[in-house]
Every structure is written in C-alpha cells, then in structure tokens.
Design a protein around this motif. Sequence first.
Motif, PDB file in Angstrom:
ATOM      1  N   MET A 133      11.723  -6.622  10.565  1.00 28.63           N
ATOM      2  CA  MET A 133      11.622  -5.793   9.384  1.00 28.63           C
ATOM      3  C   MET A 133      10.810  -6.475   8.543  1.00 28.63           C
ATOM      4  SD  MET A 133      14.780  -3.904   7.648  1.00 28.63           S
ATOM      5  CE  MET A 133      14.470  -3.424   5.879  1.00 28.63           C
ATOM      6  N   LYS A 134       9.964  -5.905   7.487  1.00 29.38           N
ATOM      7  CA  LYS A 134       8.986  -6.239   6.630  1.00 29.38           C
ATOM      8  C   LYS A 134       9.604  -6.596   5.371  1.00 29.38           C
ATOM      9  CE  LYS A 134       5.185  -4.051   8.432  1.00 29.38           C
ATOM     10  NZ  LYS A 134       4.118  -2.967   8.293  1.00 29.38           N
ATOM     11  N   ASN A 135       9.664  -7.889   4.951  1.00 30.08           N
ATOM     12  CA  ASN A 135      10.421  -8.209   3.732  1.00 30.08           C
ATOM     13  C   ASN A 135       9.210  -7.895   2.459  1.00 30.08           C
ATOM     14  OD1 ASN A 135      12.636  -8.964   4.831  1.00 30.08           O
ATOM     15  ND2 ASN A 135      11.989 -11.138   5.143  1.00 30.08           N
ATOM     16  N   ARG A 136       9.710  -7.126   1.778  1.00 28.27           N
ATOM     17  CA  ARG A 136       9.018  -6.792   0.490  1.00 28.27           C
ATOM     18  C   ARG A 136       9.723  -6.843  -0.534  1.00 28.27           C
ATOM     19  NH1 ARG A 136       5.942  -2.912   3.803  1.00 28.27           N
ATOM     20  NH2 ARG A 136       4.102  -4.157   4.565  1.00 28.27           N
ATOM     21  N   PRO A 137       9.471  -7.118  -1.824  1.00 25.34           N
ATOM     22  CA  PRO A 137      10.370  -7.066  -2.934  1.00 25.34           C
ATOM     23  C   PRO A 137      10.805  -5.834  -3.491  1.00 25.34           C
ATOM     24  CG  PRO A 137       8.175  -7.922  -3.497  1.00 25.34           C
ATOM     25  CD  PRO A 137       8.246  -7.698  -2.026  1.00 25.34           C
ATOM     26  N   LEU A 138      11.913  -5.695  -4.199  1.00 24.19           N
ATOM     27  CA  LEU A 138      12.227  -4.671  -4.712  1.00 24.19           C
ATOM     28  C   LEU A 138      11.467  -3.541  -5.602  1.00 24.19           C
ATOM     29  CD1 LEU A 138      14.867  -2.714  -4.784  1.00 24.19           C
ATOM     30  CD2 LEU A 138      15.651  -3.861  -6.772  1.00 24.19           C
ATOM     31  N   TRP A 139      10.687  -4.562  -6.503  1.00 20.27           N
ATOM     32  CA  TRP A 139       9.576  -3.848  -7.418  1.00 20.27           C
ATOM     33  C   TRP A 139       8.685  -3.229  -6.628  1.00 20.27           C
ATOM     34  CZ3 TRP A 139       4.604  -4.997  -6.975  1.00 20.27           C
ATOM     35  CH2 TRP A 139       4.289  -6.266  -6.410  1.00 20.27           C
ATOM     36  N   ASN A 187       8.951  -1.844  -3.537  1.00 18.41           N
ATOM     37  CA  ASN A 187       9.612  -0.581  -3.006  1.00 18.41           C
ATOM     38  C   ASN A 187       9.685   0.543  -3.999  1.00 18.41           C
ATOM     39  OD1 ASN A 187       9.703  -1.558  -0.230  1.00 18.41           O
ATOM     40  ND2 ASN A 187      11.588  -2.440  -0.828  1.00 18.41           N
ATOM     41  N   ILE A 188      10.247   0.248  -5.094  1.00 21.07           N
ATOM     42  CA  ILE A 188      10.360   1.018  -6.224  1.00 21.07           C
ATOM     43  C   ILE A 188       8.975   1.713  -6.709  1.00 21.07           C
ATOM     44  CG2 ILE A 188      11.156   1.406  -8.531  1.00 21.07           C
ATOM     45  CD1 ILE A 188      13.272  -0.570  -8.051  1.00 21.07           C
ATOM     46  N   PHE A 189       8.047   0.606  -6.873  1.00 24.16           N
ATOM     47  CA  PHE A 189       6.648   1.017  -7.490  1.00 24.16           C
ATOM     48  C   PHE A 189       6.060   2.074  -6.322  1.00 24.16           C
ATOM     49  CE2 PHE A 189       2.033   1.003  -7.611  1.00 24.16           C
ATOM     50  CZ  PHE A 189       1.972   1.215  -9.216  1.00 24.16           C
ATOM     51  N   SER A 190       6.243   1.743  -5.007  1.00 21.60           N
ATOM     52  CA  SER A 190       5.534   2.524  -4.152  1.00 21.60           C
ATOM     53  C   SER A 190       6.227   3.922  -4.079  1.00 21.60           C
ATOM     54  CB  SER A 190       5.740   1.860  -2.494  1.00 21.60           C
ATOM     55  OG  SER A 190       6.973   1.674  -2.427  1.00 21.60           O
ATOM     56  N   ILE A 191       7.383   4.252  -4.200  1.00 15.60           N
ATOM     57  CA  ILE A 191       8.213   5.403  -4.100  1.00 15.60           C
ATOM     58  C   ILE A 191       7.712   6.220  -5.311  1.00 15.60           C
ATOM     59  CG2 ILE A 191      10.700   6.596  -4.537  1.00 15.60           C
ATOM     60  CD1 ILE A 191      11.757   4.267  -2.521  1.00 15.60           C
ATOM     61  N   VAL A 192       7.541   5.596  -6.573  1.00 19.85           N
ATOM     62  CA  VAL A 192       7.362   6.403  -7.652  1.00 19.85           C
ATOM     63  C   VAL A 192       5.827   6.840  -7.492  1.00 19.85           C
ATOM     64  CG1 VAL A 192       6.918   6.005 -10.124  1.00 19.85           C
ATOM     65  CG2 VAL A 192       8.948   5.200  -9.270  1.00 19.85           C
ATOM     66  N   SER A 224      -1.460  -4.376  -3.980  1.00 22.95           N
ATOM     67  CA  SER A 224      -0.456  -5.278  -3.707  1.00 22.95           C
ATOM     68  C   SER A 224       0.154  -5.186  -2.159  1.00 22.95           C
ATOM     69  CB  SER A 224       0.839  -4.611  -4.407  1.00 22.95           C
ATOM     70  OG  SER A 224       0.941  -4.577  -5.625  1.00 22.95           O
ATOM     71  N   LEU A 225       0.103  -4.343  -1.519  1.00 24.73           N
ATOM     72  CA  LEU A 225       0.081  -4.040   0.067  1.00 24.73           C
ATOM     73  C   LEU A 225      -0.903  -5.053   0.715  1.00 24.73           C
ATOM     74  CD1 LEU A 225       2.114  -2.841   1.914  1.00 24.73           C
ATOM     75  CD2 LEU A 225       0.253  -1.137   2.270  1.00 24.73           C
ATOM     76  N   GLY A 226      -2.113  -5.130   0.369  1.00 25.00           N
ATOM     77  CA  GLY A 226      -2.945  -6.045   0.660  1.00 25.00           C
ATOM     78  C   GLY A 226      -2.767  -7.613   0.467  1.00 25.00           C
ATOM     79  N   THR A 227      -2.202  -7.839  -0.628  1.00 30.19           N
ATOM     80  CA  THR A 227      -1.626  -9.199  -0.846  1.00 30.19           C
ATOM     81  C   THR A 227      -0.690  -9.733  -0.037  1.00 30.19           C
ATOM     82  OG1 THR A 227      -0.109  -8.562  -2.667  1.00 30.19           O
ATOM     83  CG2 THR A 227      -2.476  -9.423  -3.257  1.00 30.19           C
ATOM     84  N   PHE A 228       0.240  -8.810   0.528  1.00 33.68           N
ATOM     85  CA  PHE A 228       1.332  -8.928   1.358  1.00 33.68           C
ATOM     86  C   PHE A 228       0.923  -9.110   2.592  1.00 33.68           C
ATOM     87  CE2 PHE A 228       4.422  -6.491  -1.909  1.00 33.68           C
ATOM     88  CZ  PHE A 228       4.484  -7.457  -2.403  1.00 33.68           C
TER      89      PHE A 228
END
Length: 81
Positions: free
Chosen positions: A1-7, A9-14, A44-48
Amino acid sequence: MKNRPLWFNIFSIVALSIAVVNIFIHAPFLRILTMLCLPVFMASLGTFELKKNRKMAFIMFGVAAFQVFVLIDTIYVFSTK
C-alpha cells in the motif's frame, strides 16, 4: 500500500470533487479553481513518485506544467473579452 500523507489525501479528494462539479456546472470560477488544484495535485503526486519511478514523475510534472499553461491562457482569454 502506498503511504501518502493525510494532507495529500484530503487535497486530492477536494480537487477531484471540484473537478467533477465543474463538469456539470461549467462555472468560470470553478474552471479556474480546477485548473489551480489539478497541477498542484499532479506535482505533489510527481514528487511522491520521484524516487520510485522517475519516468512517471516527469510525465506528471509535464502534465502539471501543461495545466498551468492552459490556466494562464484561460485567464488571458477571460481578461481580454
């Protein structure tokens, strides 16, 4: 599973919910807001992905740069009408 910060995930949903609402409403403000949110999301996804998959990260940076170009062009067209 990919570990992404909570911010992220919230920003992507918004950002994605604003993009979906923009499809149905076609408001100019939502179009500009979508064009602001999606490049931030892609960058942001690119930096991850930068350490894992460099080719995919650079593709995401390219898409983000293209979206910023379209945003600038859209603002220019709206302001010159």
